[in-house]
Design an enzyme around this catalytic site. Sequence first.
Site, PDB file in Angstrom:
ATOM      1  CE  LYS A 266      -4.571  -4.747  -0.153  1.00 58.12           C
ATOM      2  NZ  LYS A 266      -5.893  -4.146  -0.315  1.00 58.12           N
TER       3      LYS A 266
HETATM    4  C1  E4P Z   1      -8.419  -6.024   1.094  1.00 54.59           C
HETATM    5  O1  E4P Z   1      -7.381  -5.509   1.350  1.00 54.59           O
HETATM    6  C2  E4P Z   1      -9.235  -5.752  -0.099  1.00 54.59           C
HETATM    7  O2  E4P Z   1      -9.134  -4.392  -0.420  1.00 54.59           O
HETATM    8  C3  E4P Z   1     -10.702  -6.009   0.126  1.00 54.59           C
HETATM    9  O3  E4P Z   1     -10.969  -6.527   1.397  1.00 54.59           O
HETATM   10  C4  E4P Z   1     -11.398  -6.690  -1.011  1.00 54.59           C
HETATM   11  O4  E4P Z   1     -12.752  -6.867  -0.674  1.00 54.59           O
HETATM   12  P1  E4P Z   1     -13.852  -7.302  -1.757  1.00 54.59           P
HETATM   13  O5  E4P Z   1     -13.663  -8.755  -2.052  1.00 54.59           O
HETATM   14  O6  E4P Z   1     -15.158  -7.041  -1.083  1.00 54.59           O
HETATM   15  O7  E4P Z   1     -13.617  -6.447  -2.968  1.00 54.59           O
END
Ligand code: E4P
Length: 213
Positions: free
Chosen positions: A83
């Site tokens: 990622k």
């Molecule tokens: C996605 O890959 C992220 O880890 C996640 O959805 C972030 O979510 P949040 O905005 O609730 O922290």
Amino acid sequence: MKLFLDTANQAEVEAAVKMGVISGVTTNPSLVAKEGGDYIERVKYFCELVGGPISVEVMAADTEGMLAEARELAALHENIVIKLPITAESLAAIKQLKAEGIKTNATLCFSANQAILAARAGASYVSPFVGRLNDVGMDGMGLIAEIKAIFDNYDIDTEIIVASVRSPRQVTDAAMIGADIATIPFKTLEQMVSHPQTDLGIAKFESDWAKRK
Ligand code: E4P
């Protein structure tokens, strides 16, 4: 639409796998930091348990640093997906990782143009953050619809992961738009399972059954 679990918590992943409904897991630095413990061991465990893509984020800001971290993480297990937050540096890293056969998830996507760039660099997945866009008064699900239309226009095979999901309704909306995947917190998964009418129905069946002749 496939469902991924957005967590680094072992008990949550185990419970969702037991339910039989998740195909992958996404983690991020904030989620990992919340858990403590040996996260590398936990990620390897998730890879085996889930048997699908497990996204793990790199922390370097420069292309070479991202590549070094990515190669090390990818060597842990074939299900690891790297990622990377979308920046000029990460687009170069995504292109190189694709050439090396390493899957990537372009994260912190907040615009259709960022999604186009991630796809052109060769990202396996792009993660637009619906909840965080809504938090600043923008239309998160509108962005998903834009990216879906653009990817369809050009037969782009980068998969759309609807991220930063905060409610069960957003999962339905993502599926209606035709997103490939929604990555959801465990709480949202629990909310998707239950319905007051299901609970009432079970209670009624149980009381009727107890009175059977
Ligand atoms: C996605 O890959 C992220 O880890 C996640 O959805 C972030 O979510 P949040 O905005 O609730 O922290």
